[in-house]
Each structure stands twice: as structure tokens, then as C-alpha cells.
Design a protein around this motif. Structure first.
Motif, PDB file in Angstrom:
ATOM      1  N   MET A   1      12.845  -9.892  -4.459  1.00 10.86           N
ATOM      2  CA  MET A   1      11.645  -9.077  -4.386  1.00 10.86           C
ATOM      3  C   MET A   1      10.637  -9.756  -3.459  1.00 10.86           C
ATOM      4  SD  MET A   1       8.746  -8.429  -7.271  1.00 10.86           S
ATOM      5  CE  MET A   1       8.622 -10.171  -7.472  1.00 10.86           C
ATOM      6  N   THR A   2      10.020  -8.955  -2.601  1.00 11.39           N
ATOM      7  CA  THR A   2       9.005  -9.449  -1.681  1.00 11.39           C
ATOM      8  C   THR A   2       7.697  -8.700  -1.920  1.00 11.39           C
ATOM      9  OG1 THR A   2      10.686  -9.913  -0.009  1.00 11.39           O
ATOM     10  CG2 THR A   2       8.420  -9.716   0.767  1.00 11.39           C
ATOM     11  N   VAL A   3       6.609  -9.434  -2.010  1.00 14.52           N
ATOM     12  CA  VAL A   3       5.281  -8.823  -2.096  1.00 14.52           C
ATOM     13  C   VAL A   3       4.894  -8.369  -0.696  1.00 14.52           C
ATOM     14  CG1 VAL A   3       2.843  -9.228  -2.576  1.00 14.52           C
ATOM     15  CG2 VAL A   3       4.589 -10.159  -4.110  1.00 14.52           C
ATOM     16  N   GLU A   4       4.563  -7.088  -0.570  1.00 21.33           N
ATOM     17  CA  GLU A   4       4.228  -6.520   0.735  1.00 21.33           C
ATOM     18  C   GLU A   4       2.728  -6.413   0.980  1.00 21.33           C
ATOM     19  OE1 GLU A   4       6.415  -2.830   0.399  1.00 21.33           O
ATOM     20  OE2 GLU A   4       8.157  -3.731   1.398  1.00 21.33           O
ATOM     21  N   ARG A   5       1.958  -6.227  -0.115  1.00 22.13           N
ATOM     22  CA  ARG A   5       0.523  -5.987   0.049  1.00 22.13           C
ATOM     23  C   ARG A   5      -0.161  -6.249  -1.278  1.00 22.13           C
ATOM     24  NH1 ARG A   5      -1.915  -0.328   0.134  1.00 22.13           N
ATOM     25  NH2 ARG A   5       0.235   0.226  -0.301  1.00 22.13           N
ATOM     26  N   ILE A   6      -1.354  -6.809  -1.236  1.00 22.29           N
ATOM     27  CA  ILE A   6      -2.169  -7.012  -2.429  1.00 22.29           C
ATOM     28  C   ILE A   6      -3.538  -6.404  -2.159  1.00 22.29           C
ATOM     29  CG2 ILE A   6      -3.251  -8.700  -3.964  1.00 22.29           C
ATOM     30  CD1 ILE A   6      -0.938 -10.614  -3.257  1.00 22.29           C
ATOM     31  N   VAL A   7      -3.998  -5.528  -3.066  1.00 22.90           N
ATOM     32  CA  VAL A   7      -5.250  -4.802  -2.869  1.00 22.90           C
ATOM     33  C   VAL A   7      -6.133  -4.968  -4.103  1.00 22.90           C
ATOM     34  CG1 VAL A   7      -6.303  -2.562  -2.395  1.00 22.90           C
ATOM     35  CG2 VAL A   7      -4.035  -3.080  -1.477  1.00 22.90           C
ATOM     36  N   PRO A   8      -7.336  -5.545  -3.948  1.00 23.55           N
ATOM     37  CA  PRO A   8      -8.253  -5.597  -5.085  1.00 23.55           C
ATOM     38  C   PRO A   8      -8.747  -4.196  -5.428  1.00 23.55           C
ATOM     39  CG  PRO A   8      -9.301  -6.477  -3.108  1.00 23.55           C
ATOM     40  CD  PRO A   8      -7.876  -6.156  -2.753  1.00 23.55           C
ATOM     41  N   ASN A   9      -8.965  -3.953  -6.726  1.00 20.57           N
ATOM     42  CA  ASN A   9      -9.463  -2.663  -7.203  1.00 20.57           C
ATOM     43  C   ASN A   9     -10.802  -2.880  -7.893  1.00 20.57           C
ATOM     44  OD1 ASN A   9      -6.972  -1.317  -6.562  1.00 20.57           O
ATOM     45  ND2 ASN A   9      -6.094  -2.165  -8.409  1.00 20.57           N
ATOM     46  N   LEU A  10     -11.838  -2.212  -7.420  1.00 19.55           N
ATOM     47  CA  LEU A  10     -13.146  -2.277  -8.051  1.00 19.55           C
ATOM     48  C   LEU A  10     -13.366  -1.008  -8.866  1.00 19.55           C
ATOM     49  CD1 LEU A  10     -15.409  -3.531  -5.112  1.00 19.55           C
ATOM     50  CD2 LEU A  10     -14.267  -4.891  -6.883  1.00 19.55           C
ATOM     51  N   VAL A  38      -9.909   5.690  -4.299  1.00 21.42           N
ATOM     52  CA  VAL A  38     -10.015   5.758  -2.845  1.00 21.42           C
ATOM     53  C   VAL A  38      -9.698   4.369  -2.312  1.00 21.42           C
ATOM     54  CG1 VAL A  38     -11.586   6.055  -0.884  1.00 21.42           C
ATOM     55  CG2 VAL A  38     -11.731   7.608  -2.836  1.00 21.42           C
ATOM     56  N   THR A  39      -8.836   4.314  -1.306  1.00 20.76           N
ATOM     57  CA  THR A  39      -8.543   3.034  -0.658  1.00 20.76           C
ATOM     58  C   THR A  39      -9.202   3.025   0.706  1.00 20.76           C
ATOM     59  OG1 THR A  39      -6.478   2.760  -1.862  1.00 20.76           O
ATOM     60  CG2 THR A  39      -6.730   1.482   0.158  1.00 20.76           C
ATOM     61  N   LEU A  40      -9.920   1.955   0.962  1.00 20.31           N
ATOM     62  CA  LEU A  40     -10.613   1.736   2.227  1.00 20.31           C
ATOM     63  C   LEU A  40      -9.870   0.653   2.990  1.00 20.31           C
ATOM     64  CD1 LEU A  40     -14.243   1.505   0.790  1.00 20.31           C
ATOM     65  CD2 LEU A  40     -13.059   3.544   1.639  1.00 20.31           C
ATOM     66  N   GLU A  41      -9.961   0.721   4.313  1.00 17.41           N
ATOM     67  CA  GLU A  41      -9.256  -0.261   5.130  1.00 17.41           C
ATOM     68  C   GLU A  41     -10.135  -0.708   6.279  1.00 17.41           C
ATOM     69  OE1 GLU A  41      -4.787  -0.161   6.040  1.00 17.41           O
ATOM     70  OE2 GLU A  41      -5.713   0.722   7.827  1.00 17.41           O
ATOM     71  N   GLY A  42     -10.021  -1.985   6.605  1.00 11.05           N
ATOM     72  CA  GLY A  42     -10.729  -2.552   7.743  1.00 11.05           C
ATOM     73  C   GLY A  42      -9.751  -2.973   8.814  1.00 11.05           C
ATOM     74  N   ALA A  43     -10.279  -3.620   9.821  1.00  7.33           N
ATOM     75  CA  ALA A  43      -9.448  -4.124  10.910  1.00  7.33           C
ATOM     76  C   ALA A  43      -8.384  -5.061  10.354  1.00  7.33           C
ATOM     77  CB  ALA A  43     -10.321  -4.861  11.928  1.00  7.33           C
ATOM     78  N   GLY A  44      -7.207  -4.994  10.925  1.00  8.79           N
ATOM     79  CA  GLY A  44      -6.130  -5.855  10.489  1.00  8.79           C
ATOM     80  C   GLY A  44      -5.428  -5.375   9.235  1.00  8.79           C
ATOM     81  N   GLY A  45      -5.784  -4.173   8.760  1.00  9.06           N
ATOM     82  CA  GLY A  45      -5.091  -3.595   7.610  1.00  9.06           C
ATOM     83  C   GLY A  45      -5.537  -4.108   6.256  1.00  9.06           C
ATOM     84  N   ARG A  46      -6.610  -4.865   6.196  1.00  5.53           N
ATOM     85  CA  ARG A  46      -7.095  -5.351   4.904  1.00  5.53           C
ATOM     86  C   ARG A  46      -7.709  -4.209   4.128  1.00  5.53           C
ATOM     87  NH1 ARG A  46      -6.995  -8.886   8.733  1.00  5.53           N
ATOM     88  NH2 ARG A  46      -6.383 -11.027   8.341  1.00  5.53           N
ATOM     89  N   GLN A  47      -7.394  -4.166   2.817  1.00  4.96           N
ATOM     90  CA  GLN A  47      -7.775  -2.998   2.024  1.00  4.96           C
ATOM     91  C   GLN A  47      -8.572  -3.358   0.781  1.00  4.96           C
ATOM     92  OE1 GLN A  47      -3.982  -1.032   1.328  1.00  4.96           O
ATOM     93  NE2 GLN A  47      -4.215   0.140   3.216  1.00  4.96           N
ATOM     94  N   LEU A  48      -9.313  -2.375   0.309  1.00  5.74           N
ATOM     95  CA  LEU A  48     -10.088  -2.432  -0.924  1.00  5.74           C
ATOM     96  C   LEU A  48      -9.996  -1.065  -1.571  1.00  5.74           C
ATOM     97  CD1 LEU A  48     -12.268  -3.745  -2.812  1.00  5.74           C
ATOM     98  CD2 LEU A  48     -13.969  -2.778  -1.245  1.00  5.74           C
TER      99      LEU A  48
END
Length: 115
Positions: A1-10, A38-48
Motif C-alpha cells: 500500500m502506498t499513501v498518495e495524498r494527505i489532506v487536512p480537514n477543518l 469542499v476541497t481547496l487547492e493551491g500551487a503544487g497541488g497542496r490541498q485543504l
């Protein structure tokens, strides 16, 4: 198993206000909107992600971790003995996921895109 993405949730009380605040203050853009998250994204694909109330799980997750093999992730979580809060489920919005609570009380949403 590989972790592909981690997104904090507020967790937020007013989703549209929170989206407006974070897009204006940080220059993020909306990349997913289900009406309750709702997921927001910035430059470089970083998400919140901003969430009011999870649509199917009993509690809101603190973080979402996306993996390439959800079955292996679920097996690892059950072997680890963490408390499963939301069983392995194929959700209507195209994600297979489960949620667990760690020993510190943090809720982790583990998912993979279906199909």
C-alpha cells in the motif's frame, strides 16, 4: 500500500463563508464541492478540505489519507487494533473509504477513488 495524498480537514460551521475566507486569504481554488465538504487547492497541488458534517460517517475526520490499495489499508488498520468508526464503504461520490480513531482521539478518513 502506498499513501498518495494527505489532506487536512477543518470542520466549519458556515461552508460558503469558510470557502470565501480561505480562497481570498490564501489564493486557493475550489477543486471539489459536494455541498457538505469542499476541497481547496493551491500551487503544487497542496490541498485543504472544509467540512460541515460528514455525509455518511458518524463523525468528521480530522485528516483524509488517500491510498492506492484500500483493502490493504483496511487490513492494516484492523491489525493495528484502531477503533473503526465507519466501515469499509463504497460511497456514492466515487470513493471507497473507512474511518478510524487513533489512540489520541484523532479521526482519520482513509480512502481510494473507486473504479
Amino acid at each position: 500500500m502506498t499513501v498518495e495524498r494527505i489532506v487536512p480537514n477543518l470542520t466549519v460551521s458556515d461552508l460558503s463563508l469558510a470557502v470565501r475566507e480561505h480562497t481570498t486569504a490564501l489564493g486557493l481554488r475550489v477543486v471539489m464541492d459536494h455541498g457538505w465538504i469542499v476541497t481547496l487547492e493551491g500551487a503544487g497541488g497542496r490541498q485543504l478540505s472544509l467540512i460541515t458534517r460528514d455525509a455518511t460517517a458518524p463523525v468528521n475526520p480530522d485528516v483524509s489519507v488517500f491510498v492506492d490499495d484500500i483493502g490493504a489499508a483496511y487490513d492494516a488498520a484492523t491489525t493495528a487494533g484502531v477503533e473503526i468508526l465507519h466501515p469499509l464503504t463504497d460511497e456514492d461520490w466515487g470513493v471507497t473509504r473507512f474511518c478510524y480513531r487513533d489512540s489520541s482521539g484523532n479521526v482519520v478518513n482513509v480512502g481510494a477513488h473507486s473504479g
